[in-house]
Design a protein around this motif. Structure first.
Motif, PDB file in Angstrom:
ATOM      1  N   PRO A 171       0.841  -1.206   0.000  1.00  0.00           N
ATOM      2  CA  PRO A 171       0.000   0.000   0.000  1.00  0.00           C
ATOM      3  C   PRO A 171       0.875   1.255   0.000  1.00  0.00           C
ATOM      4  O   PRO A 171       1.994   1.247   0.507  1.00  0.00           O
ATOM      5  N   VAL A 172       0.358   2.322  -0.582  1.00  0.00           N
ATOM      6  CA  VAL A 172       1.084   3.590  -0.651  1.00  0.00           C
ATOM      7  C   VAL A 172       0.217   4.684  -0.050  1.00  0.00           C
ATOM      8  O   VAL A 172      -0.955   4.830  -0.416  1.00  0.00           O
ATOM      9  N   THR A 173       0.781   5.442   0.875  1.00  0.00           N
ATOM     10  CA  THR A 173       0.111   6.623   1.417  1.00  0.00           C
ATOM     11  C   THR A 173       0.847   7.855   0.914  1.00  0.00           C
ATOM     12  O   THR A 173       2.046   8.016   1.163  1.00  0.00           O
ATOM     13  N   ILE A 174       0.131   8.707   0.184  1.00  0.00           N
ATOM     14  CA  ILE A 174       0.715   9.943  -0.327  1.00  0.00           C
ATOM     15  C   ILE A 174       0.544  11.005   0.750  1.00  0.00           C
ATOM     16  O   ILE A 174      -0.581  11.404   1.073  1.00  0.00           O
ATOM     17  N   ARG A 175       1.639  11.470   1.288  1.00  0.00           N
ATOM     18  CA  ARG A 175       1.599  12.425   2.407  1.00  0.00           C
ATOM     19  C   ARG A 175       1.810  13.841   1.867  1.00  0.00           C
ATOM     20  O   ARG A 175       2.879  14.171   1.387  1.00  0.00           O
ATOM     21  N   PHE A 176       0.761  14.652   1.973  1.00  0.00           N
ATOM     22  CA  PHE A 176       0.746  15.998   1.381  1.00  0.00           C
ATOM     23  C   PHE A 176       0.693  17.032   2.496  1.00  0.00           C
ATOM     24  O   PHE A 176      -0.199  16.992   3.337  1.00  0.00           O
ATOM     25  N   GLY A 177       1.640  17.963   2.506  1.00  0.00           N
ATOM     26  CA  GLY A 177       1.682  18.987   3.546  1.00  0.00           C
ATOM     27  C   GLY A 177       1.344  20.373   3.023  1.00  0.00           C
ATOM     28  O   GLY A 177       1.642  20.703   1.874  1.00  0.00           O
ATOM     29  N   PHE A 178       0.717  21.169   3.868  1.00  0.00           N
ATOM     30  CA  PHE A 178       0.400  22.561   3.557  1.00  0.00           C
ATOM     31  C   PHE A 178       1.155  23.476   4.514  1.00  0.00           C
ATOM     32  O   PHE A 178       1.123  23.264   5.724  1.00  0.00           O
ATOM     33  N   ALA A 179       1.804  24.493   3.960  1.00  0.00           N
ATOM     34  CA  ALA A 179       2.497  25.481   4.794  1.00  0.00           C
ATOM     35  C   ALA A 179       1.478  26.508   5.273  1.00  0.00           C
ATOM     36  O   ALA A 179       1.665  27.720   5.152  1.00  0.00           O
ATOM     37  N   SER A 180       0.387  26.004   5.819  1.00  0.00           N
ATOM     38  CA  SER A 180      -0.721  26.862   6.245  1.00  0.00           C
ATOM     39  C   SER A 180      -1.659  26.013   7.092  1.00  0.00           C
ATOM     40  O   SER A 180      -1.596  24.776   7.057  1.00  0.00           O
TER      41      SER A 180
END
Length: 355
Positions: free
Chosen positions: A27-36
């Motif tokens: 399985p793959v978890t795409i980890r997306f971050g926001f500078a907000s």
């Protein structure tokens, strides 16, 4: 026969790279971050096509036929510097981040690629308490001024100061995040603050007064931003990068349509910032200017200039080369597949439209 075998092997390799995720070993978890982060730490952001993509689940929709692939979203009160720390600790695969923190991250050795723009051409504001006698940037000499260091507000503020004959040393600069700045400004504990649309909200509440904006001023004072992916993730999952970028381009298309202006502002208001604030922030600017995903010569040149000036102003300790940092192939592919190759204007290094 050997030549045929090699060609066949190459074809099989390509087919496997583009095959559906059902063939993935893990399985793959795409980890997306926001500078907000939203008001009261809400897990929402606003003001960009990337924020709209999160709120409206564009990425999840693009991956619905990818079993075993999920998306995790993180929002950082510490803005760009906190995103860099998360990148350094291997906690993110993608991130939406401003130009200066991205440059700082590259100067620190972070291995990333910029795959599209989002939230670009954004203005900077200078706000003061309602009863302040400060009326211009030149009046800031010797004053207590909040600047959130390490964010894309920081370098923009430094450039604005320089244009008015000032440096940070001429002020009493306090490094404060958005929430702390708003509280200090409203209470009168500081004399002024540089920032983004959060200062508009204070003015609309009668708790501050905006005395300067970069709108209509030198385009070099604008704040740029984009979406980055780690080199490791891009190398391991180019097919997923392509799908994420395509989803973000679709969100950019929706967020660039003037017919959708009210809808877009309402979606961004889920962050806790009133839509009236975004309406003020986007006033006198076409949606497609701020929500363009295009990597053009202007954007690349702006990052090059930011890197050079960040070094000159002592914000980084080494030179940063932007060559090879931008990876537009996923964007170009998405634009072609969606028939959006002429949707947004492309600007030359001087900011003028290319023919």
């Amino acid at each position: 026969m050997i030549r045929f075998t090699r060609r066949a092997l190459a074809a099989v390799t390509l087919a496997l790279a583009l095959a559906p995720a059902v063939a993935r070993a893990e399985p793959v978890t795409i980890r997306f971050g926001f500078a907000s982060i939203g008001t009261d730490n809400r897990p929402f952001a606003g003001g960009s096509a990337a924020a709209l993509a999160h709120s409206e689940h564009y990425v999840e929709e693009a991956l619905k036929d990818e079993p075993g692939v999920t998306v995790a979203w993180s929002f950082f009160k510490g803005a760009g510097p906190a995103v860099n720390e998360a990148f350094a600790n291997g906690q993110l695969d993608f991130a939406f981040q401003g130009d200066l923190p991205s440059v700082i991250g590259r100067a620190s050795g972070l291995k990333t690629k910029i795959v599209l723009a989002t939230g670009a051409h954004a203005p900077l504001y200078l706000a003061v308490p309602p009863n302040s006698t400060i009326s211009s940037v030149k009046d800031l000499k010797g004053k207590k001024v909040s600047i959130f260091r390490g964010t894309n507000n920081h370098l923009a503020a430094v450039k604005v100061l320089a244009a008015n004959g000032l440096t940070e040393r001429d002020l009493s600069v306090l490094n404060m995040d958005v929430a702390t700045t708003n509280a200090a400004l409203a209470s009168g504990d500081i004399d002024a603050a540089f920032g983004n649309f959060g200062l508009i909200s204070l003015e609309q509440q009668g708790r501050a007064r905006i005395v300067y904006s970069t709108k209509g001023d030198d385009p070099a004072f604008e704040r740029q931003a984009g979406v980055l992916v780690t080199e490791a993730f891009e190398k391991a999952h180019p097919d997923l990068v392509a799908k994420v970028v395509k989803a973000l381009v679709q969100a950019s298309h929706f967020a660039s349509d003037e017919a959708n202006r009210d809808k877009v502002l309402a979606i961004w208001a889920r962050s806790g910032t009133p839509d009236s604030v975004y309406r003020f922030d986007y006033a006198d600017q076409p949606l497609r200017t701020r929500n363009s995903p295009i990597i053009d010569p202007f954007l690349v040149e702006q990052y090059r200039v930011q890197a050079r000036q960040a070094r000159a102003y002592g914000l980084i300790r080494r030179d940063v080369d932007v060559a090879g940092w931008f990876e537009p192939r996923y964007l170009d592919r998405a634009l072609k597949e969606l028939g959006l190759e002429t949707r947004w204007p492309r600007l030359g290094p001087d900011g003028k439209p290319l023919s």
